[in-house]
Design an enzyme around this catalytic site. Structure first.
Site, PDB file in Angstrom:
ATOM      1  N   TRP A 169       0.163   2.320  -3.233  1.00 14.98           N
ATOM      2  CA  TRP A 169      -0.649   3.546  -3.227  1.00 14.98           C
ATOM      3  C   TRP A 169       0.305   4.731  -3.188  1.00 14.98           C
ATOM      4  O   TRP A 169       1.213   4.782  -2.376  1.00 14.98           O
ATOM      5  CB  TRP A 169      -1.557   3.573  -2.000  1.00 14.98           C
TER       6      TRP A 169
ATOM      7  N   ASP B 259      -9.010  -4.506  -6.168  1.00 12.43           N
ATOM      8  CA  ASP B 259      -8.540  -3.511  -5.196  1.00 12.43           C
ATOM      9  C   ASP B 259      -9.423  -2.270  -5.266  1.00 12.43           C
ATOM     10  O   ASP B 259      -9.489  -1.593  -6.290  1.00 12.43           O
ATOM     11  CB  ASP B 259      -7.083  -3.142  -5.512  1.00 12.43           C
TER      12      ASP B 259
ATOM     13  N   SER C 250       0.836  -1.199   0.000  1.00 12.63           N
ATOM     14  CA  SER C 250       0.000   0.000   0.000  1.00 12.63           C
ATOM     15  C   SER C 250       0.878   1.259   0.000  1.00 12.63           C
ATOM     16  O   SER C 250       1.667   1.459  -0.912  1.00 12.63           O
ATOM     17  CB  SER C 250      -0.962  -0.043   1.189  1.00 12.63           C
ATOM     18  N   MET C 251       0.777   2.115   1.018  1.00 12.22           N
ATOM     19  CA  MET C 251       1.655   3.285   1.060  1.00 12.22           C
ATOM     20  C   MET C 251       3.115   2.855   1.184  1.00 12.22           C
ATOM     21  O   MET C 251       4.007   3.584   0.740  1.00 12.22           O
ATOM     22  CB  MET C 251       1.269   4.213   2.210  1.00 12.22           C
TER      23      MET C 251
ATOM     24  N   HIS D 161      -7.129  -5.372  -2.023  1.00  8.85           N
ATOM     25  CA  HIS D 161      -5.987  -4.551  -1.635  1.00  8.85           C
ATOM     26  C   HIS D 161      -5.146  -5.230  -0.558  1.00  8.85           C
ATOM     27  O   HIS D 161      -3.940  -4.999  -0.463  1.00  8.85           O
ATOM     28  CB  HIS D 161      -6.503  -3.198  -1.128  1.00  8.85           C
TER      29      HIS D 161
END
Length: 297
Positions: free
Chosen positions: A192, A213, A167-168, A245
């Site tokens: 992300w 996602d 993700s991040m 996700h």
């Protein structure tokens, strides 16, 4: 005086056969020696589909906890490493969790990758709310700690390093690759990031997205990251079929097998793993795959 006509001497068949066998052995040994000399970073036996799908690889592993109080620039974490150094030093990979998550969300990757012949550092971030750019800086700080002052620094080749993240944290792995071109591999997992184009990245990058996602939809994140990397870069895009996700937060064979192959191929320069990446893999677990085969690195 009668002169004798000279005759040509021929060795017995068994002698000729032995000579041929010796020549073959010499050629084979020479080829193996040359291959080893060209690729001194190979670790472990020749891979098979079963070996890269296995829950554990050929190396026994151990782990050590790193307190946030003993480091600077990131929030501590857990180091997983092969216990034997008989084959030499290893490449290393730092892995960041995603937004609001801790290292426990990606801890399954630690022993799984380490048992294939890597030192793996799953980290906690300074704050669970840190953005991708900050997570990228923290991944690099974690690698600096690993190679500079960690208890396992002597097991690591400081020139063979990579980053991963969810993700991040995945967005952070792209930031880290952009900031440090010397990295050998990057793998964002359902990444992300508000930044989509990383046109200066020189690190071979495997983007892993998830078909379903809804947090970082592939159309606006993973696919865009892949397209925003240089066309000349060794890069790939793997989309997990029917996955969300949060697919990287639990043990996942597809993520593991292609991450192992990518890290081996580019951190270890181990072309034995090229077979799993080129030609493009297919299967029910993969909804889409793109690659810049053949790889140049």
């Amino acid at each position: 005086m009668q002169m004798k006509t000279p005759s040509t001497h021929r060795a017995p068949k068994w002698t000729r056969a032995a000579a041929a066998l010796a020549a073959t052995v010499a050629l084979t040994t020479g080829a193996a020696t040359a291959e080893a000399a060209e690729n001194p970073f190979e670790r472990g036996p020749a891979p098979t589909t079963a070996s890269i799908e296995a829950l554990r690889g050929p190396f026994a592993t151990a782990q050590t906890t790193v307190s946030s109080l003993s480091v600077r620039g990131f929030g501590g974490g857990t180091i997983y490493y092969p216990t034997s150094t008989a084959e030499g030093t290893f490449g290393a990979v730092a892995i960041s969790p995603g937004y609001t998550a801790s290292q426990s969300s990606i801890s399954w990757l630690g022993p799984r990758l380490a048992s294939q012949g890597f030192v793996v550092f799953t980290i906690d971030t300074n704050s669970r709310y840190d953005q991708p750019a900050s997570r990228g800086d923290q991944l690099l700080a974690a690698l600096d700690y690993l190679t500079g002052s960690s208890a396992v620094r002597d097991r690591i080749d400081p020139d063979r390093l990579g980053v991963m993240g969810h993700s991040m944290g995945g967005g952070g792995s792209l930031e880290a690759a952009e900031d440090r071109p010397s990295l050998q591999a990057a793998i964002p997992l359902t990444g992300w990031n508000t930044t989509k184009t990383f046109s200066t990245v020189r690190t071979p990058t495997l983007i892993i997205g998830a078909e379903d996602d809804s947090v970082a939809p592939v159309a606006t994140h993973s696919e865009r990251f892949y397209e925003g990397l240089p066309a000349t870069l060794d890069k790939a895009y793997l989309e997990l079929a029917n996955a969300s996700h949060f697919a990287p937060n639990t043990s996942n064979t597809t993520i593991a097998k292609y991450s192992i192959s990518w890290l081996k191929r580019f951190i270890d320069n181990d072309t034995r793993y090229e077979q799993f990446l080129c030609p493009a893999p297919r299967g029910t677990a993969i909804s889409e795959y793109r690659d810049t085969c053949p790889h140049q690195g």
